[in-house]
Structure formats: structure tokens, C-alpha cells
Enzyme design. Structure first.
Site, PDB file in Angstrom:
ATOM      1  N   ARG A 108       3.506 -15.175   0.741  1.00 29.59           N
ATOM      2  CA  ARG A 108       3.282 -15.605   2.126  1.00 29.59           C
ATOM      3  C   ARG A 108       1.866 -15.212   2.484  1.00 29.59           C
ATOM      4  O   ARG A 108       1.509 -14.025   2.439  1.00 29.59           O
ATOM      5  CB  ARG A 108       4.293 -14.955   3.081  1.00 29.59           C
ATOM      6  CG  ARG A 108       3.959 -15.198   4.538  1.00 29.59           C
ATOM      7  CD  ARG A 108       5.051 -14.784   5.489  1.00 29.59           C
ATOM      8  NE  ARG A 108       6.145 -15.739   5.473  1.00 29.59           N
ATOM      9  CZ  ARG A 108       7.068 -15.844   6.435  1.00 29.59           C
ATOM     10  NH1 ARG A 108       7.033 -15.054   7.488  1.00 29.59           N
ATOM     11  NH2 ARG A 108       8.043 -16.742   6.345  1.00 29.59           N
ATOM     12  N   HIS A 135       5.601 -24.824   5.034  1.00 28.95           N
ATOM     13  CA  HIS A 135       6.712 -23.860   4.949  1.00 28.95           C
ATOM     14  C   HIS A 135       7.880 -24.555   4.221  1.00 28.95           C
ATOM     15  O   HIS A 135       8.933 -24.828   4.819  1.00 28.95           O
ATOM     16  CB  HIS A 135       7.108 -23.388   6.348  1.00 28.95           C
ATOM     17  CG  HIS A 135       7.917 -22.125   6.360  1.00 28.95           C
ATOM     18  ND1 HIS A 135       8.245 -21.424   5.213  1.00 28.95           N
ATOM     19  CD2 HIS A 135       8.492 -21.432   7.395  1.00 28.95           C
ATOM     20  CE1 HIS A 135       8.968 -20.366   5.544  1.00 28.95           C
ATOM     21  NE2 HIS A 135       9.126 -20.346   6.843  1.00 28.95           N
ATOM     22  N   GLN A 138      11.604 -23.129   4.138  1.00 32.03           N
ATOM     23  CA  GLN A 138      12.314 -23.322   5.396  1.00 32.03           C
ATOM     24  C   GLN A 138      12.947 -24.711   5.436  1.00 32.03           C
ATOM     25  O   GLN A 138      14.112 -24.876   5.799  1.00 32.03           O
ATOM     26  CB  GLN A 138      11.328 -23.160   6.581  1.00 32.03           C
ATOM     27  CG  GLN A 138      11.957 -23.413   7.923  1.00 32.03           C
ATOM     28  CD  GLN A 138      13.063 -22.411   8.246  1.00 32.03           C
ATOM     29  OE1 GLN A 138      12.850 -21.221   8.118  1.00 32.03           O
ATOM     30  NE2 GLN A 138      14.233 -22.886   8.647  1.00 32.03           N
ATOM     31  N   ASP A 226       9.723 -25.034  17.042  1.00 34.15           N
ATOM     32  CA  ASP A 226       9.210 -23.793  16.451  1.00 34.15           C
ATOM     33  C   ASP A 226       8.309 -23.141  17.493  1.00 34.15           C
ATOM     34  O   ASP A 226       7.953 -23.766  18.511  1.00 34.15           O
ATOM     35  CB  ASP A 226       8.432 -24.125  15.155  1.00 34.15           C
ATOM     36  CG  ASP A 226       7.962 -22.883  14.411  1.00 34.15           C
ATOM     37  OD1 ASP A 226       8.451 -21.776  14.710  1.00 34.15           O
ATOM     38  OD2 ASP A 226       7.079 -23.013  13.533  1.00 34.15           O
ATOM     39  N   CYS A 266      13.466 -22.778  13.311  1.00 32.63           N
ATOM     40  CA  CYS A 266      13.347 -22.013  12.063  1.00 32.63           C
ATOM     41  C   CYS A 266      13.436 -20.508  12.317  1.00 32.63           C
ATOM     42  O   CYS A 266      13.705 -19.748  11.388  1.00 32.63           O
ATOM     43  CB  CYS A 266      12.034 -22.354  11.372  1.00 32.63           C
ATOM     44  SG  CYS A 266      10.593 -22.007  12.388  1.00 32.63           S
ATOM     45  N   ARG A 294      18.786 -20.277   4.218  1.00 30.28           N
ATOM     46  CA  ARG A 294      17.602 -19.838   3.468  1.00 30.28           C
ATOM     47  C   ARG A 294      18.052 -19.167   2.169  1.00 30.28           C
ATOM     48  O   ARG A 294      17.496 -19.378   1.103  1.00 30.28           O
ATOM     49  CB  ARG A 294      16.769 -18.842   4.306  1.00 30.28           C
ATOM     50  CG  ARG A 294      16.160 -19.409   5.585  1.00 30.28           C
ATOM     51  CD  ARG A 294      15.114 -20.467   5.294  1.00 30.28           C
ATOM     52  NE  ARG A 294      14.060 -19.979   4.440  1.00 30.28           N
ATOM     53  CZ  ARG A 294      12.974 -19.325   4.856  1.00 30.28           C
ATOM     54  NH1 ARG A 294      12.797 -19.105   6.143  1.00 30.28           N
ATOM     55  NH2 ARG A 294      12.040 -18.941   4.003  1.00 30.28           N
TER      56      ARG A 294
HETATM   57  N1  NVA Z   1       5.118 -21.598  12.496  1.00 28.72           N
HETATM   58  C1  NVA Z   1       5.591 -20.240  12.399  1.00 28.72           C
HETATM   59  C2  NVA Z   1       6.759 -20.176  11.496  1.00 28.72           C
HETATM   60  C3  NVA Z   1       7.386 -18.818  11.364  1.00 28.72           C
HETATM   61  C4  NVA Z   1       8.528 -18.814  10.430  1.00 28.72           C
HETATM   62  C5  NVA Z   1       4.473 -19.349  11.903  1.00 28.72           C
HETATM   63  O1  NVA Z   1       3.736 -19.763  10.998  1.00 28.72           O
HETATM   64  O2  NVA Z   1       4.309 -18.244  12.427  1.00 28.72           O
HETATM   65  N1   CP Z   2      11.793 -18.776   9.406  1.00 26.66           N
HETATM   66  C1   CP Z   2      11.121 -17.807   8.760  1.00 26.66           C
HETATM   67  O1   CP Z   2      10.399 -18.066   7.776  1.00 26.66           O
HETATM   68  O2   CP Z   2      11.305 -16.563   9.260  1.00 26.66           O
HETATM   69  P1   CP Z   2      10.519 -15.232   8.843  1.00 26.66           P
HETATM   70  O3   CP Z   2       9.131 -15.366   9.365  1.00 26.66           O
HETATM   71  O4   CP Z   2      11.297 -14.148   9.502  1.00 26.66           O
HETATM   72  O5   CP Z   2      10.530 -15.122   7.357  1.00 26.66           O
END
Ligand code: NVA
Ligand code: CP
Length: 308
Positions: A108, A135, A138, A226, A266, A294
Site C-alpha cells: 500500500r 484499489h 477492494q 467513498d 469501501c 475482502r
Molecule cells: N479512497 C480512500 C480509500 C480508503 C480505503 C483512500 O485512498 O483513502
Molecule cells: N477499504 C479499505 O481498504 O480499508 P482500509 O483502509 O482499512 O484497509
């Protein structure tokens, strides 16, 4: 040859379907007969999978960690601050070194280019646990959730409302790879990635980008949102909150969709911003099923990419 999962497009349509089918089997517990269970459910026995997270995570990290354990492998936490990466060792060298120890790695990070660079230099499968651009893990779970709740994906009208971010981009790729009918409503300045959208359109994907959320949710089978402010964008919070304030999923918006529409997110949610409490906690909300899925979809993905 190793296979990465950096975007949804790294899987063929057949592979996506196989992951979803296998995830359902794993979820049902009916994937193997009791006699064979121990061997068959531990296809990664003796293996080590790295978890390299440069951003916070609850679902992705914990679902991978537990899923890896359930498949018989061990998860190895790698934090940038405690590895030599934090002291300037290059991504390329790190990828080469970790490939000598690990059988796969979930990353990540911020720039999508970082994970691409890592994958180019790694000889093990690299899985995208979220970048600023995509993502895909997800969206695998989202596809399973839609299938479970709506009986399939074909012609399901999915309305995505809000910020045109990493999740929106991966949903657009899903519309190109499945028969989902995707309508996005995003403010002009917060549209999804133009290249990802145009590519999907040029392939004939059923995807449309609108500005007006009310128009987007008409006749929808599923509503999706989101956070307005993704990780790394914290400085823009106040400005984005103003721009996106008309893009909230609330009772009024839900009432314009089909009566049996499901509501998706998500997570994590910023309750009171992109979604109201009453909608998030309503019977139409499937957000916790998405979160559970997930685990199942990622286990199926790990089996596909790493066990062979
Ligand atoms: N769009 C959000 C998704 C979190 C799972 C982010 O990137 O923070
Ligand atoms: N939806 C998701 O990826 O959540 P986290 O940021 O908690 O991993």
C-alpha cells in the site's frame, strides 16, 4: 512466470470470475470435503508473504494477515520506517532483496509508479493493497458483494457518487471487464482518472460520467460512495468538503434509486460527510458484507497468484 495484481486489468475476465467463484466456495466452507480440508485449505503452507504499508489500514492489512494465516502461510510486516527504505535504500534494490525471502508481497503506497517500479524489479507476485490511482482488491470484494446481493453482475446499474478517486478508477476498470452498468457522478474538478475512463469507454464499457448525483442514481440497483478526502489529501479537506457537499448519500438520494437498491461503501466512512448515519445503518446497507468479502476474495487471489 510470476503474475502481479496491480490493477484489476491484470486479471482476465475468466480469472476474475474464477476468483469470485473460489471466494464463494471458501466463504461457504464447502470448498473441500472434510477429509481433505487441512491440506486443501493450506495451499500456501511454509510460505511467507510480505505486507508493506506506507498508509494506514484496518481492512486490507487485517484481512490479508488473517487470510494468509488461514492459507497456511505467515505474513511478514514490513514498515518503511523500520526498514532501510526509510534510510534511502532504493525501491529497486528492496524489491530484489525481498524476492529472495518472500513468496509474494502486498503493498500500500502513494504514487502508483512506486508499485509498478517495485513489481518490475521483483521476481515474486506483487499485489496492490491501494495506491493513489487504484484499489483493485477492494473492487474484487465489491463484485462478490454485488453478485451475492443481486444474483449476478450483468446489467446491474451501479451509481458511484462523490470523489473520483482510486476506488472510482478501479470500479471503472470493473465496468470494462464485467457487464456492470456504471454511472459516476463526480464534481468537475474531482473526476476519475481521464485515461482510465477513456480507455474503458473506447472498449465499449457501459460507463458514464455525470455531474448530477440525482440523475446518476435514477433506476440504480446499487449506490456506492467513498470518503471525500483520501489518504494523503488531508490538506485539501476543507476545500473538498465544500465542493463535494452535494454528493452525500442520504435518504433523499437513496429514495431516487430502485426500492431494493443496496448501499455500498469501501470504508472507512466519514459518517455525516459522504454518507449519513441512517443510510449507513439501514437494512439496504451492505458495507460490512463488503468488508468481510475482502477476506474471501483476497484468499482466492492469493491462491491463484502464489500457490502454483
Ligand atoms: N479512497 C480512500 C480509500 C480508503 C480505503 C483512500 O485512498 O483513502
Ligand atoms: N477499504 C479499505 O481498504 O480499508 P482500509 O483502509 O482499512 O484497509
Amino acid at each position: 512466470m510470476k503474475k502481479d495484481f496491480l490493477t484489476l486489468r491484470d486479471l482476465s475476465v475468466e480469472e476474475i470470475n474464477a476468483v469470485l467463484d473460489r471466494a464463494s466456495e471458501l466463504k461457504s466452507g464447502k470448498d473441500v470435503s472434510a477429509r481433505d480440508r487441512v491440506v486443501s485449505t493450506c495451499p500456501l503452507i511454509g510460505k511467507s508473504i510480505g505486507l508493506f504499508f506506507e498508509k494506514a489500514s484496518t481492512r486490507t492489512r487485517i484481512s490479508f494477515q488473517t487470510g494468509i494465516y488461514q492459507l497456511g502461510a505467515q505474513a511478514v510486516d514490513i514498515s518503511p520506517g523500520e526498514s532501510q527504505l526509510g534510510r534511502g535504500e532504493t525501491i529497486e534494490d528492496t524489491a530484489k532483496v525481498l524476492s529472495r525471502y518472500l513468496h509474494g508481497i502486498v503493498i500500500r503506497t502513494f504514487a502508483h509508479d512506486t508499485i509498478v517500479k517495485f513489481a518490475k524489479n521483483a521476481s515474486i507476485p506483487v499485489i496492490n493493497g491501494l495506491t493513489d490511482l487504484h484499489h483493485p482488491c477492494q473492487v474484487l470484494a465489491d463484485l462478490l458483494t454485488i453478485k451475492e446481493k443481486k444474483g449476478g453482475l450483468k446489467d446491474i446499474r451501479l451509481a458511484y457518487i462523490g470523489d473520483g478517486n482510486n476506488v472510482a478508477n478501479s470500479l471503472i476498470e470493473a465496468s470494462a471487464l464485467t457487464e456492470i452498468d456504471l454511472v459516476l457522478a463526480c464534481p468537475k474538478d474531482h473526476a476519475p482518472d481521464a485515461g482510465i475512463y477513456e480507455t474503458a469507454r473506447s472498449e465499449g464499457a457501459k460507463v458514464k460520467l455525470l455531474i448530477d448525483p440525482e440523475e446518476a442514481v435514477k433506476g440504480a440497483d446499487a449506490l456506492y460512495t467513498d470518503v471525500w478526502v483520501s489518504m494523503g489529501q488531508e490538506k485539501e479537506h476543507e476545500k473538498k468538503k465544500q465542493t463535494l457537499k452535494g454528493y452525500q448519500i442520504n435518504k433523499g438520494l437513496v429514495s431516487l434509486a430502485k426500492a431494493d437498491a443496496i448501499v455500498m461503501h469501501c470504508l472507512p466512512a466519514h459518517r455525516g460527510e459522504e454518507i449519513t448515519n441512517d443510510v449507513m445503518d439501514s437494512p439496504q446497507s451492505v458495507v460490512f458484507d463488503q468488508a468481510e468479502n475482502r477476506l474471501h476474495t483476497q484468499k482466492a487471489l492469493l491462491e491463484m497468484l502464489i500457490s502454483s
